[in-house]
Design a protein around this motif. Structure first.
Motif, PDB file in Angstrom:
ATOM      1  N   LYS A 185       9.842  92.159  -4.678  1.00 16.13           N
ATOM      2  CA  LYS A 185       8.426  92.567  -4.698  1.00 16.13           C
ATOM      3  C   LYS A 185       7.500  91.350  -4.627  1.00 16.13           C
ATOM      4  O   LYS A 185       6.457  91.390  -3.978  1.00 16.13           O
ATOM      5  CB  LYS A 185       8.127  93.379  -5.966  1.00 16.13           C
ATOM      6  CG  LYS A 185       8.913  94.686  -6.102  1.00 16.13           C
ATOM      7  CD  LYS A 185       8.611  95.650  -4.963  1.00 16.13           C
ATOM      8  CE  LYS A 185       9.355  96.960  -5.116  1.00 16.13           C
ATOM      9  NZ  LYS A 185       9.166  97.872  -3.967  1.00 16.13           N
ATOM     10  N   ALA A 233       4.797  90.609  -1.664  1.00 10.09           N
ATOM     11  CA  ALA A 233       3.362  90.447  -1.961  1.00 10.09           C
ATOM     12  C   ALA A 233       2.837  89.138  -1.366  1.00 10.09           C
ATOM     13  O   ALA A 233       1.768  89.095  -0.750  1.00 10.09           O
ATOM     14  CB  ALA A 233       3.149  90.471  -3.470  1.00 10.09           C
ATOM     15  N   LYS A 255       2.551  89.371   2.342  1.00 15.44           N
ATOM     16  CA  LYS A 255       1.476  90.279   2.773  1.00 15.44           C
ATOM     17  C   LYS A 255       0.082  89.734   2.419  1.00 15.44           C
ATOM     18  O   LYS A 255      -0.855  89.826   3.202  1.00 15.44           O
ATOM     19  CB  LYS A 255       1.684  91.626   2.063  1.00 15.44           C
ATOM     20  CG  LYS A 255       1.130  92.835   2.788  1.00 15.44           C
ATOM     21  CD  LYS A 255       1.660  94.111   2.151  1.00 15.44           C
ATOM     22  CE  LYS A 255       0.969  95.368   2.670  1.00 15.44           C
ATOM     23  NZ  LYS A 255       1.438  96.569   1.945  1.00 15.44           N
ATOM     24  N   CYS A 280       0.994  86.734  -5.447  1.00 14.53           N
ATOM     25  CA  CYS A 280       1.574  87.862  -6.182  1.00 14.53           C
ATOM     26  C   CYS A 280       0.972  87.857  -7.586  1.00 14.53           C
ATOM     27  O   CYS A 280       0.990  86.826  -8.266  1.00 14.53           O
ATOM     28  CB  CYS A 280       3.092  87.734  -6.275  1.00 14.53           C
ATOM     29  SG  CYS A 280       3.835  88.909  -7.426  1.00 14.53           S
ATOM     30  N   GLN A 312      -5.572  95.163  -8.875  1.00 14.18           N
ATOM     31  CA  GLN A 312      -4.373  95.819  -8.346  1.00 14.18           C
ATOM     32  C   GLN A 312      -3.219  94.828  -8.475  1.00 14.18           C
ATOM     33  O   GLN A 312      -3.049  93.928  -7.649  1.00 14.18           O
ATOM     34  CB  GLN A 312      -4.541  96.243  -6.893  1.00 14.18           C
ATOM     35  CG  GLN A 312      -3.329  97.033  -6.420  1.00 14.18           C
ATOM     36  CD  GLN A 312      -3.416  97.473  -4.969  1.00 14.18           C
ATOM     37  OE1 GLN A 312      -4.200  96.932  -4.186  1.00 14.18           O
ATOM     38  NE2 GLN A 312      -2.614  98.460  -4.607  1.00 14.18           N
ATOM     39  N   ASP A 371       0.503  93.460  -8.280  1.00 16.41           N
ATOM     40  CA  ASP A 371       1.619  93.768  -7.369  1.00 16.41           C
ATOM     41  C   ASP A 371       2.798  94.336  -8.166  1.00 16.41           C
ATOM     42  O   ASP A 371       3.482  95.245  -7.719  1.00 16.41           O
ATOM     43  CB  ASP A 371       2.035  92.503  -6.606  1.00 16.41           C
ATOM     44  CG  ASP A 371       0.885  91.988  -5.754  1.00 16.41           C
ATOM     45  OD1 ASP A 371       0.548  92.654  -4.760  1.00 16.41           O
ATOM     46  OD2 ASP A 371       0.279  90.960  -6.129  1.00 16.41           O
ATOM     47  N   GLN A 404      -2.934 101.182 -11.148  1.00 13.98           N
ATOM     48  CA  GLN A 404      -3.353 100.690  -9.815  1.00 13.98           C
ATOM     49  C   GLN A 404      -2.253  99.858  -9.167  1.00 13.98           C
ATOM     50  O   GLN A 404      -2.335  99.508  -7.993  1.00 13.98           O
ATOM     51  CB  GLN A 404      -4.604  99.797  -9.952  1.00 13.98           C
ATOM     52  CG  GLN A 404      -5.846 100.517 -10.416  1.00 13.98           C
ATOM     53  CD  GLN A 404      -6.316 101.559  -9.416  1.00 13.98           C
ATOM     54  OE1 GLN A 404      -6.316 101.326  -8.209  1.00 13.98           O
ATOM     55  NE2 GLN A 404      -6.698 102.731  -9.922  1.00 13.98           N
ATOM     56  N   THR A 422       1.049  98.171  -7.459  1.00 13.66           N
ATOM     57  CA  THR A 422       1.886  98.535  -6.312  1.00 13.66           C
ATOM     58  C   THR A 422       3.272  98.951  -6.789  1.00 13.66           C
ATOM     59  O   THR A 422       3.894  99.863  -6.255  1.00 13.66           O
ATOM     60  CB  THR A 422       1.984  97.337  -5.349  1.00 13.66           C
ATOM     61  OG1 THR A 422       0.655  96.928  -5.007  1.00 13.66           O
ATOM     62  CG2 THR A 422       2.772  97.669  -4.090  1.00 13.66           C
ATOM     63  N   ALA A 423       3.756  98.263  -7.858  1.00 17.27           N
ATOM     64  CA  ALA A 423       5.062  98.625  -8.424  1.00 17.27           C
ATOM     65  C   ALA A 423       4.999  98.469  -9.939  1.00 17.27           C
ATOM     66  O   ALA A 423       4.621  97.407 -10.437  1.00 17.27           O
ATOM     67  CB  ALA A 423       6.158  97.734  -7.864  1.00 17.27           C
ATOM     68  N   ASN A 441      -0.862 105.144  -5.992  1.00 16.87           N
ATOM     69  CA  ASN A 441      -0.126 105.057  -4.712  1.00 16.87           C
ATOM     70  C   ASN A 441       1.143 104.226  -4.837  1.00 16.87           C
ATOM     71  O   ASN A 441       1.891 104.101  -3.881  1.00 16.87           O
ATOM     72  CB  ASN A 441      -1.034 104.414  -3.651  1.00 16.87           C
ATOM     73  CG  ASN A 441      -2.304 105.242  -3.468  1.00 16.87           C
ATOM     74  OD1 ASN A 441      -2.234 106.460  -3.308  1.00 16.87           O
ATOM     75  ND2 ASN A 441      -3.462 104.596  -3.558  1.00 16.87           N
ATOM     76  N   GLY A 442       1.350 103.628  -6.015  1.00 18.32           N
ATOM     77  CA  GLY A 442       2.472 102.702  -6.150  1.00 18.32           C
ATOM     78  C   GLY A 442       3.773 103.388  -6.516  1.00 18.32           C
ATOM     79  O   GLY A 442       3.848 104.620  -6.602  1.00 18.32           O
ATOM     80  N   GLU A 443       4.776 102.538  -6.727  1.00 18.44           N
ATOM     81  CA  GLU A 443       6.107 103.037  -7.100  1.00 18.44           C
ATOM     82  C   GLU A 443       6.291 102.876  -8.606  1.00 18.44           C
ATOM     83  O   GLU A 443       5.842 101.887  -9.180  1.00 18.44           O
ATOM     84  CB  GLU A 443       7.198 102.230  -6.380  1.00 18.44           C
ATOM     85  CG  GLU A 443       7.172 102.374  -4.867  1.00 18.44           C
ATOM     86  CD  GLU A 443       8.150 101.387  -4.219  1.00 18.44           C
ATOM     87  OE1 GLU A 443       8.980 101.839  -3.417  1.00 18.44           O
ATOM     88  OE2 GLU A 443       8.088 100.175  -4.539  1.00 18.44           O
TER      89      GLU A 443
END
Ligand code: 6PG
Length: 247
Positions: free
Chosen positions: A24, A28, A31, A35, A133, A135, A186, A188-189, A225-227
Motif C-alpha cells: 500500500k 501511494a 500514485k 504515503c 485522506q 493512505d 476517509q 484508502t486502506a 470508498n476504501g478497503e
C-alpha cells in the motif's frame, strides 16, 4: 468492503501485515508521491513494526516519502512506557531512514484538549484544509470493542464537528487523544490487526453481530470508498462463521 484474512499465529499475521503495508505504501508513493500512514498503538502492532525495521523493508521502502501519524495517543510524556509514539519509535522509526520531519506524533504536554487541538491544526495544515485522506490506517481492537481511543459509551462517540478529540477513559483513569471515526473512514486502506483468544468474542460481535456502535465503537469503522482489512490470527477468528473468514 470487508476483507477478512486469518493466519495461524500472530507472527504470520504480522508478516502478512508488513507485506500489505509495503504494498500500500509503494502504491501511494507511486500514485501521489507520498504515503500518509496512521499507526496503531497497543501491543499487537509491535511485531509488525519490528519486521518493517528489518530487511527487506528497512532499505527498500521509500521512507523519505512516508509520513507517519498516530490514530491515537495516551496523554503521557513521550518517554513514558505507555506512549504509543515511544513504542513505534523503539520498534520501527529509530531503525529506518525516515526523516524526523515525516514523523507527526500527537504531542501531549499538560492538556488533553490542547494536544487534540494542536494535532487537528497540524492535520489541517498538512492536508491544506481538506479532510485528511490517509493512505493506510492501522487499528487494533480492545476486548471491549474500542478501537483507537474510541471507547464504548464515551462522549467522544457523539462528537461530529472535530477531526481529533480528547477522551477520558474512566476504566484506565487516563486521558487519551484520538482521531475521530469519520476521519479514519476517509482512508484508502484501514487495516485491523487482532490476535489472541481474548478477542474472539468481540471480533464475532463487531463483524457478524447487530450494529451497536455505542457499545462496539469499532463498528463505526466503515470506510467510504476504501478497503477494510481484518487481519486475524486463528484464535481471534475462532468464533466467526466459516463464510466470514474467507470474505
Ligand atoms: C491504544 C490503541 C488501542 C489498541 C487496543 C488493542 O492506544 O491502546 O490505540 O485501541 O489498539 O486496545 O490493544 P492490543 O493490541 O494491545 O490488544
Amino acid at each position: 468492503m470487508n476483507i477478512v484474512k486469518t493466519y495461524p499465529n500472530v507472527a504470520v499475521l504480522s508478516a502478512a501485515a508488513a507485506e500489505l503495508f509495503a504494498e500500500k505504501a509503494c502504491q501511494a508513493v507511486e500514485k501521489r508521491g507520498r504515503c500518509h500512514v496512521a499507526l496503531a498503538g497497543g501491543g499487537t502492532p509491535r511485531l509488525m513494526y519490528e519486521l518493517l525495521a528489518k530487511e527487506p523493508y528497512c532499505t527498500t521502502l521509500p521512507w523519505d516519502k512516508i509520513h507517519v501519524y498516530w490514530g491515537d495517543e495516551r496523554c503521557v510524556p513521550a518517554h513514558h512506557n505507555l506512549s504509543n509514539q515511544l513504542m513505534a519509535r523503539q520498534s520501527l522509526l529509530d531503525h529506518v531512514p525516515i526523516p524526523e520531519g515525516n514523523i507527526h506524533p500527537i504531542v501531549y504536554e499538560n492538556s488533553p484538549s490542547t494536544a487534540a487541538e494542536d494535532y487537528e491544526k497540524m492535520l489541517r495544515a498538512t492536508f491544506e484544509g481538506q479532510i485528511p485522506q490517509f493512505d493506510v490506517v492501522f487499528l487494533g481492537l480492545g476486548d471491549n470493542g474500542h478501537t483507537a481511543s474510541l471507547f464504548p459509551d464515551t462522549d467522544v462517540l457523539k462528537i461530529q464537528d472535530r477531526w481529533v478529540s480528547p477522551v477520558y477513559v474512566a476504566e484506565q483513569d487516563l486521558y487519551r487523544v484520538t482521531l475521530m471515526a469519520p476521519i479514519i473512514n476517509q482512508a484508502t486502506a484501514i487495516i485491523f490487526l487482532v490476535a489472541g483468544s481474548t478477542k474472539a468474542q468481540v471480533i464475532k460481535e463487531v463483524i457478524e453481530g447487530p450494529r451497536d456502535s455505542t457499545r462496539l465503537p469499532a463498528q463505526l469503522i466503515q470506510p467510504g470508498n476504501g478497503e477494510l482489512y481484518w487481519l486475524l490470527d486463528h484464535e481471534a477468528a475462532a468464533l466467526l462463521n466459516l463464510e466470514t473468514r474467507y470474505l
